[in-house]
Design a protein around this motif. Sequence first.
Motif, mmCIF file in Angstrom:
data_model
loop_
_atom_site.group_PDB
_atom_site.id
_atom_site.type_symbol
_atom_site.label_atom_id
_atom_site.label_comp_id
_atom_site.label_asym_id
_atom_site.label_seq_id
_atom_site.Cartn_x
_atom_site.Cartn_y
_atom_site.Cartn_z
ATOM 1 N N ALA A 30 0.844 -1.200 0.000
ATOM 2 C CA ALA A 30 0.000 0.000 0.000
ATOM 3 C C ALA A 30 0.871 1.238 0.000
ATOM 4 C CB ALA A 30 -0.917 0.000 1.227
ATOM 5 N N SER A 31 0.238 2.363 -0.296
ATOM 6 C CA SER A 31 0.917 3.653 -0.218
ATOM 7 C C SER A 31 0.001 4.658 0.454
ATOM 8 C CB SER A 31 1.330 4.145 -1.613
ATOM 9 O OG SER A 31 0.206 4.269 -2.456
ATOM 10 N N ARG A 32 0.605 5.766 0.903
ATOM 11 C CA ARG A 32 -0.128 6.835 1.568
ATOM 12 C C ARG A 32 -0.110 8.082 0.684
ATOM 13 N NH1 ARG A 32 -0.994 5.646 7.031
ATOM 14 N NH2 ARG A 32 -2.529 7.303 6.808
ATOM 15 N N PRO A 33 -0.928 9.090 1.008
ATOM 16 C CA PRO A 33 -0.949 10.314 0.192
ATOM 17 C C PRO A 33 0.391 11.013 0.079
ATOM 18 C CG PRO A 33 -2.897 10.207 1.588
ATOM 19 C CD PRO A 33 -1.995 9.091 2.030
ATOM 20 N N ASP A 34 1.290 10.809 1.038
ATOM 21 C CA ASP A 34 2.620 11.429 0.963
ATOM 22 C C ASP A 34 3.598 10.615 0.110
ATOM 23 O OD1 ASP A 34 3.106 9.235 2.553
ATOM 24 O OD2 ASP A 34 3.832 10.366 4.291
ATOM 25 N N ASN A 35 3.058 9.575 -0.588
ATOM 26 C CA ASN A 35 3.827 8.685 -1.461
ATOM 27 C C ASN A 35 4.740 7.730 -0.705
ATOM 28 O OD1 ASN A 35 2.767 9.635 -3.950
ATOM 29 N ND2 ASN A 35 4.154 11.407 -3.870
ATOM 30 N N SER A 36 4.602 7.637 0.610
ATOM 31 C CA SER A 36 5.334 6.613 1.350
ATOM 32 C C SER A 36 4.742 5.248 1.020
ATOM 33 C CB SER A 36 5.266 6.874 2.855
ATOM 34 O OG SER A 36 3.914 6.885 3.311
ATOM 35 N N THR A 37 5.586 4.208 1.063
ATOM 36 C CA THR A 37 5.188 2.871 0.645
ATOM 37 C C THR A 37 5.343 1.891 1.805
ATOM 38 O OG1 THR A 37 7.413 2.668 -0.310
ATOM 39 C CG2 THR A 37 5.605 3.177 -1.817
ATOM 40 N N TRP A 38 4.407 0.932 1.890
ATOM 41 C CA TRP A 38 4.268 0.099 3.078
ATOM 42 C C TRP A 38 3.839 -1.316 2.719
ATOM 43 C CZ3 TRP A 38 5.028 2.647 7.818
ATOM 44 C CH2 TRP A 38 5.080 4.048 7.742
ATOM 45 N N LEU A 39 4.142 -2.244 3.655
ATOM 46 C CA LEU A 39 3.463 -3.528 3.704
ATOM 47 C C LEU A 39 2.508 -3.473 4.884
ATOM 48 C CD1 LEU A 39 6.476 -5.943 3.140
ATOM 49 C CD2 LEU A 39 4.765 -5.216 1.460
ATOM 50 N N VAL A 40 1.270 -3.891 4.650
ATOM 51 C CA VAL A 40 0.210 -3.701 5.639
ATOM 52 C C VAL A 40 -0.435 -5.041 5.961
ATOM 53 C CG1 VAL A 40 -2.029 -2.610 6.074
ATOM 54 C CG2 VAL A 40 -0.234 -1.356 4.871
ATOM 55 N N ALA A 46 -10.845 -5.290 8.115
ATOM 56 C CA ALA A 46 -10.097 -4.177 7.508
ATOM 57 C C ALA A 46 -9.316 -3.349 8.510
ATOM 58 C CB ALA A 46 -11.011 -3.280 6.682
ATOM 59 N N GLU A 47 -9.114 -3.828 9.721
ATOM 60 C CA GLU A 47 -8.274 -3.119 10.670
ATOM 61 C C GLU A 47 -6.808 -3.308 10.303
ATOM 62 O OE1 GLU A 47 -7.340 -2.951 15.498
ATOM 63 O OE2 GLU A 47 -8.747 -4.434 14.669
ATOM 64 N N VAL A 48 -6.047 -2.217 10.293
ATOM 65 C CA VAL A 48 -4.614 -2.291 10.016
ATOM 66 C C VAL A 48 -3.910 -2.720 11.303
ATOM 67 C CG1 VAL A 48 -2.555 -0.993 9.368
ATOM 68 C CG2 VAL A 48 -4.715 -0.581 8.172
ATOM 69 N N LEU A 49 -3.323 -3.928 11.277
ATOM 70 C CA LEU A 49 -2.723 -4.499 12.470
ATOM 71 C C LEU A 49 -1.209 -4.410 12.480
ATOM 72 C CD1 LEU A 49 -5.090 -7.554 12.870
ATOM 73 C CD2 LEU A 49 -5.111 -5.413 14.146
ATOM 74 N N PHE A 50 -0.598 -4.244 11.338
ATOM 75 C CA PHE A 50 0.817 -3.873 11.297
ATOM 76 C C PHE A 50 1.079 -3.135 9.995
ATOM 77 C CE2 PHE A 50 1.018 -8.306 9.619
ATOM 78 C CZ PHE A 50 1.663 -8.098 8.402
ATOM 79 N N GLN A 51 2.125 -2.313 10.008
ATOM 80 C CA GLN A 51 2.526 -1.566 8.825
ATOM 81 C C GLN A 51 4.041 -1.422 8.854
ATOM 82 O OE1 GLN A 51 1.212 2.729 9.125
ATOM 83 N NE2 GLN A 51 -0.123 1.851 10.682
ATOM 84 N N ASN A 341 -6.279 6.568 5.088
ATOM 85 C CA ASN A 341 -6.232 6.873 3.663
ATOM 86 C C ASN A 341 -5.121 6.064 2.998
ATOM 87 O OD1 ASN A 341 -6.704 7.980 1.204
ATOM 88 N ND2 ASN A 341 -6.086 10.051 1.750
ATOM 89 N N TRP A 342 -5.425 4.799 2.689
ATOM 90 C CA TRP A 342 -4.485 3.911 2.038
ATOM 91 C C TRP A 342 -4.878 3.705 0.580
ATOM 92 C CZ3 TRP A 342 -0.202 2.326 4.552
ATOM 93 C CH2 TRP A 342 -0.209 2.317 5.960
ATOM 94 N N THR A 343 -3.877 3.545 -0.279
ATOM 95 C CA THR A 343 -4.095 3.101 -1.646
ATOM 96 C C THR A 343 -3.434 1.737 -1.785
ATOM 97 O OG1 THR A 343 -4.101 5.348 -2.532
ATOM 98 C CG2 THR A 343 -3.669 3.571 -4.093
ATOM 99 N N TRP A 344 -4.234 0.724 -2.146
ATOM 100 C CA TRP A 344 -3.750 -0.648 -2.183
ATOM 101 C C TRP A 344 -3.104 -0.975 -3.521
ATOM 102 C CZ3 TRP A 344 -4.241 -1.293 2.678
ATOM 103 C CH2 TRP A 344 -5.401 -0.902 3.351
ATOM 104 N N ASP A 345 -2.099 -1.842 -3.479
ATOM 105 C CA ASP A 345 -1.568 -2.395 -4.718
ATOM 106 C C ASP A 345 -2.493 -3.544 -5.174
ATOM 107 O OD1 ASP A 345 0.657 -3.861 -6.550
ATOM 108 O OD2 ASP A 345 1.250 -1.802 -6.141
ATOM 109 N N ASN A 346 -2.112 -4.223 -6.269
ATOM 110 C CA ASN A 346 -3.024 -5.152 -6.935
ATOM 111 C C ASN A 346 -3.328 -6.427 -6.158
ATOM 112 O OD1 ASN A 346 -3.219 -3.490 -9.129
ATOM 113 N ND2 ASN A 346 -2.487 -4.979 -10.627
#
Length: 351
Positions: A30-40, A46-51, A341-346
């Motif tokens: 996933a990525s955030r609006p600031d263009n930072s990139t993450w594994l979530v 749909a609760e984010v339990l680690f990032q 506000n997450w944007t998911w990869d495929n």
Amino acid sequence: MRRRSFLALSAAALAAPAWSATGARFVTAASRPDNSTWLVGLSDSAEVLFQIPIPARGHAAATHPHQAQAVAFARRPGRFAVILDCLTGRETARLTAPEGRHFYGHGAFTADGRYLLTTENDYDGPDGRIGIWDVTAGYTRIDEVPSGGIGPHEIRRLPDGGFAVANGGIQTHPDYQRAKLNLPTMQPNLTYFDPQGQITEQAAPPADLHQNSIRHIDVDRAGRVVMALQWQGDPRQPVPLAASHRRGEELRFHPHPDTAKLRQYGGSVAVAGDGSEFAVTGPKGDHILYFRGADAVPAGGDALPQASGVAQMGDGLAITRTGGLTLRQNGRMVDHATGDNWTWDNHLVPI
């Protein structure tokens, strides 16, 4: 153990256990609006339990068949992979692609869990490669073999312990970022490896569909492979974006009344847990298509904003979309919001 028997000592495909200490059911990039990139890590609500921060966009992951580990891969043309402890949701190590290679965002473990296989580009070849990493030796790189085509993308273990590899057919080179260098002559295929690492069969589109890139695949309990396709030809030409294949048969394409809503791009594919259907997402078209599991007859679709990853969950499916996760079973849809506000990869990968 080298290329003559690199796949598995045991041909039995082991079911992946649920590692639930963190409560996470899935991992996704996933990525955030600031263009930072993450594994979530996501729960089934749909609760984010680690990032975990990563240096560039991630893509998909492979889960170990009987250890609490997953390996998440960089998006093409990335060269890093992150090893996750699924009990704690923490990064434990990273892998780096060898010189002259980059990852294609996917991998798979052998049935006995001893080896990790990674889809890679020998970009000066050009040639597709399957990298072989010895898990028991701390993920040491020990060998590689040809993938059977150019642009190997997703690799999936089969019920007999072999593997299916989607060779997308598109030549790329990191000097040109994500430019596609051979679209007029591209030749995608689906390649099968037996448990001894030998190519046993290949299936390819007919000449008039040679630009229909085979990128993402899933496998049902009977060993049938289902595919999400990405059309690289004339954008005005209507083409099917779903296909399936059984060994010994021809590649079958599956038109759908709503195919145009995917905007020529199938993002991800998964078979429901009960086998009743499979789905192809369209993140560019904000839509998802369903096909009947038994015969791939079109079975409707749904408008979902940025429908991205789809994965088996229980008897049904889980789908990442803008703002959260949608669960589907027996035609019933339940939405859960992440609250962030997450944007998911495929891809969405069960852990």
